[in-house]
Write a protein that holds these residues in place. Structure first.
Motif, short mmCIF file in Angstrom:
data_model
loop_
_atom_site.label_atom_id
_atom_site.label_comp_id
_atom_site.label_asym_id
_atom_site.label_seq_id
_atom_site.Cartn_x
_atom_site.Cartn_y
_atom_site.Cartn_z
N ALA A 92 56.86 7.06 1.76
CA ALA A 92 56.20 7.76 2.86
C ALA A 92 55.75 9.12 2.37
N PRO A 93 54.49 9.47 2.54
CA PRO A 93 54.01 10.79 2.13
C PRO A 93 54.47 11.85 3.12
N PRO A 94 54.52 13.10 2.68
CA PRO A 94 54.81 14.19 3.62
C PRO A 94 53.78 14.19 4.74
N PRO A 95 54.19 14.38 5.98
CA PRO A 95 53.24 14.31 7.09
C PRO A 95 52.28 15.49 7.14
N ALA A 96 51.07 15.18 7.60
CA ALA A 96 50.05 16.19 7.90
C ALA A 96 49.75 17.12 6.73
N THR A 97 49.66 16.55 5.52
CA THR A 97 49.45 17.37 4.33
C THR A 97 48.11 17.10 3.63
N CYS A 98 47.34 16.13 4.08
CA CYS A 98 46.11 15.74 3.38
C CYS A 98 44.90 15.81 4.30
N ALA A 99 43.75 16.06 3.68
CA ALA A 99 42.49 16.00 4.43
C ALA A 99 41.90 14.60 4.42
N ALA A 100 42.38 13.75 3.52
CA ALA A 100 41.85 12.39 3.45
C ALA A 100 42.86 11.46 2.78
N VAL A 101 42.84 10.22 3.24
CA VAL A 101 43.57 9.12 2.60
C VAL A 101 42.54 8.05 2.26
N GLY A 128 41.65 14.96 9.71
CA GLY A 128 41.59 14.28 8.43
C GLY A 128 40.96 12.90 8.51
N TRP A 129 40.48 12.43 7.36
CA TRP A 129 39.73 11.18 7.28
C TRP A 129 40.52 10.09 6.55
N LEU A 130 40.42 8.88 7.03
CA LEU A 130 40.92 7.71 6.31
C LEU A 130 39.75 6.79 6.01
N VAL A 131 39.59 6.46 4.72
CA VAL A 131 38.50 5.59 4.26
C VAL A 131 39.12 4.35 3.64
N PHE A 190 33.08 -10.64 0.36
CA PHE A 190 33.16 -10.41 1.81
C PHE A 190 34.26 -9.39 2.04
N VAL A 191 33.89 -8.25 2.61
CA VAL A 191 34.83 -7.12 2.70
C VAL A 191 34.95 -6.60 4.13
N THR A 192 36.00 -5.83 4.32
CA THR A 192 36.24 -5.07 5.56
C THR A 192 36.15 -3.59 5.23
N ARG A 193 35.41 -2.85 6.05
CA ARG A 193 35.27 -1.41 5.85
C ARG A 193 35.65 -0.68 7.14
N TYR A 194 36.37 0.44 6.95
CA TYR A 194 36.84 1.19 8.11
C TYR A 194 36.90 2.67 7.75
N VAL A 195 36.42 3.51 8.66
CA VAL A 195 36.60 4.95 8.55
C VAL A 195 37.21 5.43 9.86
N GLY A 196 38.35 6.11 9.76
CA GLY A 196 38.99 6.66 10.94
C GLY A 196 39.28 8.14 10.76
N ARG A 197 39.43 8.84 11.89
CA ARG A 197 39.70 10.27 11.83
C ARG A 197 40.90 10.63 12.69
N LYS A 198 41.77 11.48 12.15
CA LYS A 198 42.92 11.96 12.90
C LYS A 198 42.44 12.92 13.98
N PRO A 199 42.82 12.70 15.23
CA PRO A 199 42.37 13.61 16.29
C PRO A 199 42.79 15.05 16.00
#
Length: 201
Positions: A92-101, A128-131, A190-199
């Motif tokens: 588990a990474p330290p919480p709330a420490t990154c701008a992107a995963v 922060g962004w998750l790609v 055939f791939v799945t792509r997702y971009v999400g953002r932390k509120p």
């Protein structure tokens, strides 16, 4: 079945040294000098590219052989990355420490995939962004790479469910692409792509 250490011990870079195309398209979303977490980045192609773009990178993988090749690639390119040998089943990474995963072809068994995804998303600071790009279950009909086990593959509905309540979806898509990522990923896929953002609030 070869372990990742065995695969990465082979000459060259299995998935090439260029970044994943979807990641390259999404990188402009990141603020300059962002702290970026890359779980399962193997031999480091995406980590090194992000470091070249000025980001602070932590590459996490369960293959030390892959991480050593990532460090060599970074050295050859004149950039610095940080690496960590860890098992995503429990780490588990330290919480709330990154701008992107960044999760590029990180295929995990369903027994702990959702839990791991939620732990990794927890590393994001507000805004922060998750790609993510991964192989879809329909990839089993293709010969361009990826696990041959449907349990390791995810459609968009599955990915959405994993991050539900944690991230706001910015982009979601599943469909066919053409891959040219070393010998490991080449040809129609055939791939799945997702971009999400932390509120932010």
């Amino acid at each position: 079945m070869k372990t990742w250490d065995q695969r990465f011990s082979e000459p060259g870079y299995k998935y090439g040294t260029a970044p994943n195309r979807f990641l390259a398209e999404q990188e402009p979303r990141l603020p300059a000098g962002s702290r970026v977490l890359l779980p399962g980045d193997g031999e480091g192609r995406n980590s090194v590219w992000l470091a070249e773009r000025g980001h602070q990178v932590l590459a996490v993988d369960n293959s030390q052989v892959g991480l050593d090749k990532a460090l060599a690639l970074a050295s050859n390119r004149g950039v610095t990355i940080t690496t960590l040998n860890a098992d995503l089943a429990a780490w588990a990474p330290p919480p709330a420490t990154c701008a992107a995963v960044v999760l590029v072809y990180v295929h995990l068994p369903s027994a702990f995939r959702a839990d791991a995804h939620r732990r990794l998303a927890g590393a994001l600071a507000p805004g922060g962004w998750l790609v993510l790009e991964s192989f879809h279950p329909r990839q089993l009909a293709y010969q361009s790479g990826g696990p041959r086990d449907a349990d390791m593959l995810s459609d968009l509905a599955t990915i959405r469910a994993d991050f539900s309540g944690l991230l706001e979806e910015v982009q979601g898509w599943e469909g066919e692409v053409e891959l040219d990522e070393g010998d490991g990923h080449r040809g129609p896929a055939f791939v799945t792509r997702y971009v999400g953002r932390k509120p932010t609030v």
